[in-house]
Design a protein around this motif. Structure first.
Motif, PDB file in Angstrom:
ATOM      1  N   PRO A  60      57.172   9.384  88.798  1.00  0.00           N
ATOM      2  CA  PRO A  60      58.610   9.329  88.545  1.00  0.00           C
ATOM      3  C   PRO A  60      59.370  10.258  89.485  1.00  0.00           C
ATOM      4  O   PRO A  60      58.892  11.318  89.876  1.00  0.00           O
ATOM      5  CB  PRO A  60      58.737   9.823  87.090  1.00  0.00           C
ATOM      6  N   ILE A  61      60.576   9.820  89.828  1.00  0.00           N
ATOM      7  CA  ILE A  61      61.422  10.659  90.662  1.00  0.00           C
ATOM      8  C   ILE A  61      61.763  11.932  89.899  1.00  0.00           C
ATOM      9  O   ILE A  61      62.103  11.894  88.721  1.00  0.00           O
ATOM     10  CB  ILE A  61      62.712   9.895  91.040  1.00  0.00           C
ATOM     11  N   SER A  62      61.644  13.065  90.565  1.00  0.00           N
ATOM     12  CA  SER A  62      61.913  14.326  89.888  1.00  0.00           C
ATOM     13  C   SER A  62      63.370  14.381  89.451  1.00  0.00           C
ATOM     14  O   SER A  62      64.273  13.963  90.144  1.00  0.00           O
ATOM     15  CB  SER A  62      61.593  15.496  90.818  1.00  0.00           C
ATOM     16  N   SER A  63      63.598  14.896  88.247  1.00  0.00           N
ATOM     17  CA  SER A  63      64.960  15.001  87.715  1.00  0.00           C
ATOM     18  C   SER A  63      64.999  16.114  86.687  1.00  0.00           C
ATOM     19  O   SER A  63      64.265  16.076  85.701  1.00  0.00           O
ATOM     20  CB  SER A  63      65.397  13.678  87.078  1.00  0.00           C
ATOM     21  N   GLN A  64      65.865  17.102  86.928  1.00  0.00           N
ATOM     22  CA  GLN A  64      66.010  18.173  85.962  1.00  0.00           C
ATOM     23  C   GLN A  64      66.600  17.648  84.653  1.00  0.00           C
ATOM     24  O   GLN A  64      66.408  18.230  83.585  1.00  0.00           O
ATOM     25  CB  GLN A  64      66.917  19.273  86.533  1.00  0.00           C
ATOM     26  N   GLU A  65      67.303  16.512  84.742  1.00  0.00           N
ATOM     27  CA  GLU A  65      67.890  15.931  83.545  1.00  0.00           C
ATOM     28  C   GLU A  65      66.812  15.527  82.546  1.00  0.00           C
ATOM     29  O   GLU A  65      67.015  15.595  81.331  1.00  0.00           O
ATOM     30  CB  GLU A  65      68.732  14.716  83.924  1.00  0.00           C
ATOM     31  N   ILE A  66      65.632  15.089  83.051  1.00  0.00           N
ATOM     32  CA  ILE A  66      64.545  14.719  82.152  1.00  0.00           C
ATOM     33  C   ILE A  66      64.139  15.913  81.294  1.00  0.00           C
ATOM     34  O   ILE A  66      63.903  15.787  80.086  1.00  0.00           O
ATOM     35  CB  ILE A  66      63.329  14.185  82.943  1.00  0.00           C
TER      36      ILE A  66
END
Length: 782
Positions: free
Chosen positions: A284-290
């Protein structure tokens, strides 16, 4: 019947209970027949226990403690055994029970009893069998000899003798792996008899169908096992083989084992192991929102779990393991954590499930699952909340799968059944109401058809639970079933407010709060019907989590500052259930001194007095609205909050408001005179009984994926983020479960392990001790 516990001294050696002490009171005169009767009862009981618990355990060894005045040449001297420590006691009759066997048991269900009591008369007189039933509900068996040696104190008689032939233990740890076209199986070897000795042979079968192996093991495809020589019980077994098929990418296979002893007694079928040749695509694309959404999901789930399990447990600590390429200044290096060991995994969609959350659960009920799978799209796309339900509840639903091995309480294979002449949907609980509808290809609803062969609805029929009802439902039924009609009433009332009450050119912002607070819309000028409808689309669709009022107030005031930097004279409509899970008293003074006018709508039948004070001191209005499904109070409360711009000719006037329950037409009369009537509208809100289709689930791919070879190594490059959310609301001290009592002359000595101020944390303020001469008092009142 008393089972193994470290506090009793009774041990479970393999499948056999040992160190069972049966003590005869010193008040009982010597009667050697009593020893024979005890032997007979325990041996027969062993067979009955073995059969009753699905051939899992039996009584392997028992010791009889005789009084010191009994004479015998083959008794052995007692060591640490004593009458007071024995879990099974032979003593003169208790006047309250006479010769009836009983167990001193004061705890709740599942708590260990104190001891079991038999009288010599009960054991020696077979007439009691007619009164109480067989001592073990089996026919008497031949009992082997005892060996006895003389001692000078108490004496011990140890049973010997052999139980009938037992099959090998059920294998419970079978695992499977596919390496290119080779299958590798691993398991722990069972014994010749349960977990003792060496099994004679193994039978291995595989299938594409999980249920076939679980319910029809012999119909699976057989694996050649002639090369396997079983090892001693407890050894690690391994077997690799090639199947007579080409294993394509995307293929999932299931495996199971049975073992046999020399007499061909067959074990139960092992756990079902799965092996898949599905290689994940790009990470998965890295995302701080996750990270933030995961924290919110687990925190809300913790509150829901605490409430669902009667305030017993919650999620105290969680670690998020992020990929090594993610950047962050607050990450700490991982220690032993890895993706392959994680019980909760966030990864790209499995082609068989799409974005739907699921748990790999292949064992029987009660067997822990392998892992929970969420996709980044499921976590980041709020539109999926309407389809699957609030994330916190879905998380607890899947947690029950993976942690406790609980299965769903709905049946896709048998969705309907007959009950009292009516067709019922398979659901938990039966009190959940709803409607039966068939969904056409165009996603229209029509009445269900009845199959003439089964007299049940056809397979195209679906039971739609009414989404707004107040009823108890199982976590394992529909996790998205709302606990009440509040969210729907809020949507309808707020929609009416935005569509009909707010004047043109007014500026409106929307904030939502629960465990966290967020801005759904900054201050927006209402300049068209399109603007109104766009704001309506932003209204929350699900309610979950805590009620952190301070966060909501702070976020609302921040939005109001968006036009000129202050909130003087601005109006804030604060809608809440009135029961804060944070300390509203700590932030109310700041809101009062801000200069904003705060109107408060408390939804339900209770409200914190601080809310009334806050509205009163800021010049706002406080209103209490019922959440009854036929109540218009929330709608009327919104309508009363007319935010005037000074032009009274444009202000709306409410002429009539009524609520009723109806299954047919809603009839009524409204008078409109010459002073009003411009843009007259009728607004109808509804509660229970409406069937709404969720948006269709995203399509899933059934085609095998193109994947390349891969290898896995431990790199030590992952990182850890520790969740440190707000502590849940005040918890009571834990229940004390190890209270013991002892009388020394006229003094009572109590011992227990101290609970905490909040569950098992901190120190309690006080402890109450109650004394009674009857245990029935505690069962009734405590």
């Amino acid at each position: 019947m008393l089972l193994s516990s470290t506090s009793t001294g009774i041990k479970l050696d393999g499948n056999g209970y040992t160190d069972i002490v049966i003590a005869i009171s010193s008040k009982v005169p010597q009667e050697n027949r009593l020893i024979d009767k005890i032997k007979e009862m325990v041996t027969e009981g062993s067979l009955y226990l073995y059969d009753a618990l699905d051939k899992k355990v039996y009584f392997k060894e028992a010791t009889i403690l005789v009084p010191p005045h009994w004479n015998g040449t083959n008794f052995t001297k007692a060591r640490t055994e004593s009458f007071e420590k024995a879990k099974i006691r032979i003593d003169n009759a208790n006047p309250a029970y006479c010769n009836e066997p009983y167990t001193n048991q004061y705890g709740e269900c599942g708590a260990e009893g104190e001891y079991t009591h038999f009288t010599p008369e009960y054991l020696l007189n077979d007439i009691f069998i007619q009164h109480y039933g067989s001592r073990v509900q089996l026919n008497p068996l031949e009992v082997k000899n005892f060996t006895r040696t003389d001692t000078g104190e108490s004496f011990v008689v140890t049973t010997s003798g052999t139980l009938p032939n037992f099959p090998p233990n059920r294998i419970t740890d079978l695992s499977a792996e596919i390496q290119e076209d080779t299958v590798l199986l691993n398991w722990t070897a069972p014994g010749e008899d349960l977990d003792q000795g060496t099994a004679k042979s193994y039978e291995i079968r595989w299938s594409f169908d999980l249920d076939m192996l679980r319910f029809n093991f012999s119909n699976g495809h057989a694996v050649n096992t002639t090369a396997i020589s079983p090892q001693k019980a407890g050894s690690v077994e391994q077997h690799s083989f090639n199947l007579n098929i080409t294993i394509q990418n995307g293929t999932t296979l299931f495996f199971a084992i049975q073992s046999k002893d020399k007499l061909n007694a067959t074990s139960e079928t092992s756990n079902i192991a799965q092996a898949s040749k599905i290689i994940p695509g790009p990470k998965p694309i890295s995302s701080q929102e996750i990270n933030l959404i995961v924290i919110e999901m687990v925190t809300e789930g913790s509150f829901y779990l605490y409430d669902a399990l009667d305030e017993k447990v919650y999620f105290r600590e969680v670690t998020i393991l992020v990929p090594p390429e993610w950047n962050g200044t607050d990450f700490t290096r991982a220690r032993t954590e890895s993706f392959g060991r994680a019980k909760i995994r966030i990864d790209n969609a499995n082609p068989f499930y799409g974005v739907e959350p699921y748990t790999n659960l292949y064992g029987e009920c009660g067997t822990e699952g392998e892992y929970i799978h969420f996709t980044p799209e499921y976590l980041l796309n709020d539109d999926l909340i309407e389809l699957y339900g609030a994330r916190g509840r879905v998380f607890v639903h899947e947690w029950a799968h993976v942690r406790w091995g609980v299965y769903d309480e709905y049946n896709g294979k048998q969705p309907f059944y007959h009950s009292d002449g009516q067709i019922e949907a398979t659901r938990c609980s039966k009190d959940i109401i709803g409607q039966f509808r068939e969904v056409t290809a165009e996603r229209f609803l029509r009445p269900c058809l009845i199959d003439p062969q089964t007299s049940l609805y056809t397979g195209n029929c679906t039971f739609f639970p009414d989404r707004n009802q107040i009823t108890n439902s199982s976590i394992m039924y529909f996790p998205s079933l709302d606990p009440g009609p509040r969210i729907l009433q809020l949507q309808q009332a707020a929609t009416h407010f935005l569509r009909n009450i707010f004047e043109d050119q007014a500026r409106v912002g929307i904030v939502t709060f629960s465990t966290f607070a967020s801005t759904l819309s900054p201050l927006t000028t209402i300049d068209s019907d399109t603007t109104r409808e766009n704001l309506i689309k932003l209204l929350p669709k699900a309610a979950d989590g805590w009620t952190n009022m301070c966060l909501g107030l702070s976020q609302g005031l921040q939005v109001l500052r968006g036009d000129n930097g202050n909130v003087l004279g601005d109006e804030l409509i604060f809608l809440t259930d009135g029961q804060a899970t944070d300390d509203i008293r700590s932030c109310a003074p700041i809101a009062i001194e801000s200069g904003a006018i705060i109107h408060t709508l408390a939804f339900g039948n209770r409200a914190d007095p601080v809310l009334i004070e806050m509205s009163d001191k800021t010049g706002g209005i406080f209103l209490l609205a019922s959440d009854d499904v036929t109540s218009n109070q929330l709608m009327d409360a919104f309508a009363s909050l007319i935010l005037s711009t000074g032009d009274y000719t444009k202000e709306p006037v409410q002429l009539e408001s009524a609520g009723k329950t109806t299954s047919d037409w809603f009839n009524g009369t409204v008078s409109v005179d010459q002073t009003v009537g411009n843009k007259t509208s009728f607004v109808i809100i509804y509660g229970i009984g409406v069937v709404e289709l969720n948006p269709p689930k995203p399509p899933v791919s059934v085609e095998p994926l193109e994947v390349e070879n891969f290898t896995r190594t431990a790199t030590g490059e992952s990182f850890v983020v520790t969740l440190s959310g707000t502590t849940p609301p005040n918890f009571p001290p834990n229940r004390i479960t190890d209270l013991s009592a002892e009388i020394q002359e006229d003094t009572v000595l109590l011992s227990w392990t101290a609970p905490g101020e909040d569950l098992d944390q901190g120190t309690v303020i006080s402890i109450s001790v109650i004394l009674s001469s009857s245990n029935k008092y505690f069962k009734r009142t405590v």
